[in-house]
Scaffold this motif. Structure first.
Motif, short mmCIF file in Angstrom:
data_model
loop_
_atom_site.label_atom_id
_atom_site.label_comp_id
_atom_site.label_asym_id
_atom_site.label_seq_id
_atom_site.Cartn_x
_atom_site.Cartn_y
_atom_site.Cartn_z
N SER A 76 17.16 45.68 -22.06
CA SER A 76 16.77 44.60 -22.97
C SER A 76 15.85 43.62 -22.25
O SER A 76 15.92 43.47 -21.03
N GLU A 77 15.01 42.96 -23.04
CA GLU A 77 14.09 41.96 -22.51
C GLU A 77 14.15 40.73 -23.39
O GLU A 77 14.01 40.83 -24.61
N LEU A 78 14.39 39.59 -22.78
CA LEU A 78 14.45 38.32 -23.50
C LEU A 78 13.15 37.56 -23.24
O LEU A 78 12.82 37.27 -22.09
N GLY A 79 12.42 37.28 -24.30
CA GLY A 79 11.20 36.50 -24.18
C GLY A 79 11.42 35.13 -24.79
O GLY A 79 11.89 35.03 -25.93
N CYS A 80 11.13 34.08 -24.04
CA CYS A 80 11.23 32.71 -24.54
C CYS A 80 9.82 32.19 -24.75
O CYS A 80 8.94 32.37 -23.91
N PHE A 81 9.59 31.55 -25.88
CA PHE A 81 8.26 31.11 -26.26
C PHE A 81 8.19 29.60 -26.35
O PHE A 81 9.19 28.94 -26.62
N PHE A 100 12.82 32.45 -29.35
CA PHE A 100 13.01 33.59 -28.45
C PHE A 100 12.96 34.88 -29.23
O PHE A 100 13.06 34.91 -30.46
N LEU A 101 12.78 35.97 -28.49
CA LEU A 101 12.83 37.32 -29.04
C LEU A 101 13.56 38.19 -28.03
O LEU A 101 13.22 38.19 -26.85
N SER A 123 20.20 40.95 -30.96
CA SER A 123 20.78 39.62 -31.00
C SER A 123 21.58 39.43 -29.72
O SER A 123 22.33 40.32 -29.31
N PRO A 124 21.43 38.29 -29.06
CA PRO A 124 22.17 38.08 -27.82
C PRO A 124 23.66 37.89 -28.09
O PRO A 124 24.04 37.30 -29.11
#
Length: 127
Positions: A76-81, A100-101, A123-124
Motif C-alpha cells: 500500500s501507498e499513502l499519499g498526502c496532498f 489523502f489517498l 481505507s486506512p
C-alpha cells in the motif's frame, strides 16, 4: 531508483536497465576532470528521479467496483496532498493540508495508478 513522469494515473515509469537507457539517451557529458558537467535534455523536465521504496507486504483481497479482483500479497501507498498559493513575489498566501489517498496493489506490480487499473483504493485501518 525510479524515473517517474510528474503526472497522476500511473504508467510510463522507468526502472532498472530501461531507466538507465532513458537517462543515457537524454544526458550529455561535457568537459573532463574538474570541469566535467552533465547536460540534461529538455525532455527530462517532465520526470522526477526518486528513490524506490519497498514497503512491507500484507495479504489482501482487492476489490474493484464491488467485485473481487484477486487476492494475494500486496503493498500500500499513502499519499498526502496539500495546496499552496503564492503571490507574485513568492510569498505564501495559502498552505494547507488537502487530503489523502491510500492505494493498494499486488506485490510485483511496478505501476501504481488507480485510474489505469494497476491499484485499488483502500481505507486506512487506524488502531
Amino acid at each position: 531508483y525510479v524515473l517517474k513522469p510528474q503526472r497522476e494515473g500511473g504508467g510510463n515509469n522507468y526502472y532498472g536497465r530501461e531507466m538507465v537507457d532513458v537517462l543515457s539517451a537524454n544526458c550529455t557529458l561535457t568537459g573532463d576532470g574538474d570541469d566535467a558537467a552533465v547536460e540534461l535534455s529538455a525532455g527530462l523536465g517532465e520526470f522526477i528521479l526518486m528513490e524506490r521504496l519497498f514497503p512491507p507486504q500484507q495479504l489482501a483481497v482487492l476489490l474493484r467496483n464491488g467485485r473481487v479482483e484477486g487476492s494475494g500479497m500486496s503493498i500500500s501507498e499513502l499519499g498526502c496532498f496539500g495546496t499552496v498559493v503564492a503571490d507574485g513575489e513568492g510569498g505564501v498566501v495559502h498552505n494547507e493540508y488537502g487530503g489523502f489517498l491510500l492505494r493498494t496493489k499486488f506485490s510485483g506490480v511496478d505501476e501504481g495508478g488507480v485510474a489505469s487499473g494497476f491499484a485499488t483504493l483502500s481505507s486506512p485501518y487506524l488502531c
